[in-house]
Design an enzyme around this catalytic site. Structure first.
Site, short mmCIF file in Angstrom:
data_model
loop_
_atom_site.label_atom_id
_atom_site.label_comp_id
_atom_site.label_asym_id
_atom_site.label_seq_id
_atom_site.Cartn_x
_atom_site.Cartn_y
_atom_site.Cartn_z
CB CYS A 1 -0.90 -0.01 1.24
SG CYS A 1 -2.31 1.07 1.06
CG ASP B 1 -4.33 -1.04 9.65
OD1 ASP B 1 -3.23 -1.35 10.15
OD2 ASP B 1 -4.44 -0.16 8.78
O1 LIG Z 1 -0.93 4.90 4.53
C1 LIG Z 1 -1.52 5.91 4.93
O2 LIG Z 1 -0.93 6.97 5.15
C2 LIG Z 1 -3.00 5.85 5.14
C3 LIG Z 1 -3.68 7.03 5.43
C4 LIG Z 1 -5.04 7.01 5.64
C5 LIG Z 1 -5.73 5.84 5.55
C6 LIG Z 1 -5.07 4.64 5.28
C7 LIG Z 1 -3.71 4.64 5.07
N1 LIG Z 1 -3.03 3.45 4.83
C8 LIG Z 1 -3.71 2.21 4.83
C9 LIG Z 1 -3.02 0.94 4.60
O3 LIG Z 1 -3.56 0.09 3.91
C10 LIG Z 1 -1.74 0.56 5.27
O4 LIG Z 1 -1.06 -0.29 4.41
C11 LIG Z 1 -2.04 -0.20 6.55
O5 LIG Z 1 -2.66 0.70 7.41
C12 LIG Z 1 -0.75 -0.73 7.17
O6 LIG Z 1 0.16 0.30 7.40
P1 LIG Z 1 1.59 0.04 8.06
O7 LIG Z 1 1.38 -0.22 9.51
O8 LIG Z 1 2.33 1.30 7.80
O9 LIG Z 1 2.19 -1.13 7.34
#
Ligand SMILES: O=C(O)c1ccccc1NCC(=O)[C@H](O)[C@H](O)COP(=O)(O)O
Length: 190
Positions: A6, A118
């Site tokens: 993502c 999440d």
């Molecule tokens: O990535 C962002 O900044 C974000 C902002 C607002 C809504 C969702 C967002 N990301 C969503 C995702 O799918 C991420 O991959 C997921 O939350 C996992 O994140 P991480 O802990 O950084 O791998």
């Protein structure tokens, strides 16, 4: 194992994810350092073969804005990361729908195709007390995953898929093709 990477913003990162065997690539349309506009998402999504899902990520944005960005970007899937009501899901009958939640809920309650479990702060790179829903199904584990911990996380929770953002970055919003490759390969091997 379904693997989604993502917050992609660069062609080299999309290419690395596809080459490594990712099943989905996410473009963030919500306010974020990873945010892209519709034209960028369309260009990046154009590099992706048919079998790989392009996902637009939203968080508490007006429905008109969601529909306009989905149309302009051409994404095939939509991920809602806020408190979007059921009517938002019903407005997108032709898209794969992913509902991000912070606690286990019943899959399909809002007509979604997948759940994404999440951490409280999406895209924050913080691991939580990873927990599996009691019933198996199409659910993705997310939150603080990286190439080093993803195999253990999969072993502990047996998800249908995983999602990563921060764990394949060198700094917030800047992905590493090498980390993307390592993450996808590790998850696929688990
Ligand atoms: O990535 C962002 O900044 C974000 C902002 C607002 C809504 C969702 C967002 N990301 C969503 C995702 O799918 C991420 O991959 C997921 O939350 C996992 O994140 P991480 O802990 O950084 O791998």
């Amino acid at each position: 194992m379904f693997v989604k990477v993502c917050g992609l913003r660069a062609m080299s990162d999309v290419d690395a994810a596809v080459a490594a065997g990712a099943d989905a690539v996410g473009f963030v349309f919500a306010p974020s350092p990873r945010r892209v506009d519709a034209a960028t998402a369309r260009d990046l999504g154009g590099r992706v073969p048919e079998g790989v899902l392009t996902v637009g990520v939203f968080r508490d944005q007006p429905l008109a804005e969601v529909l306009s960005l989905v149309e302009a970007s051409g994404v095939r899937a939509v991920q809602f990361h806020g408190d979007e009501p059921r009517s938002f899901y019903e407005a997108l009958p032709d898209h794969v729908l992913i509902r991000a939640v912070g606690e286990v809920v019943e899959l399909g309650e809002y007509g979604e195709d997948m759940l994404l479990l999440d951490a409280p702060t999406p895209g924050g790179g913080v691991a939580w007390q990873w927990t599996a829903p009691e019933r198996a199904g199409r659910w993705l584990l997310a939150g603080g995953l990286d190439p080093e911990n993803v195999v253990a996380a999969i072993g502990a929770t047996r998800p249908w898929g995983v999602d990563v953002s921060s764990g394949v970055e060198v700094r917030r919003g800047v992905k590493s093709p090498e980390l993307i490759t390592r993450f996808v390969q590790a998850a696929k091997s688990a």
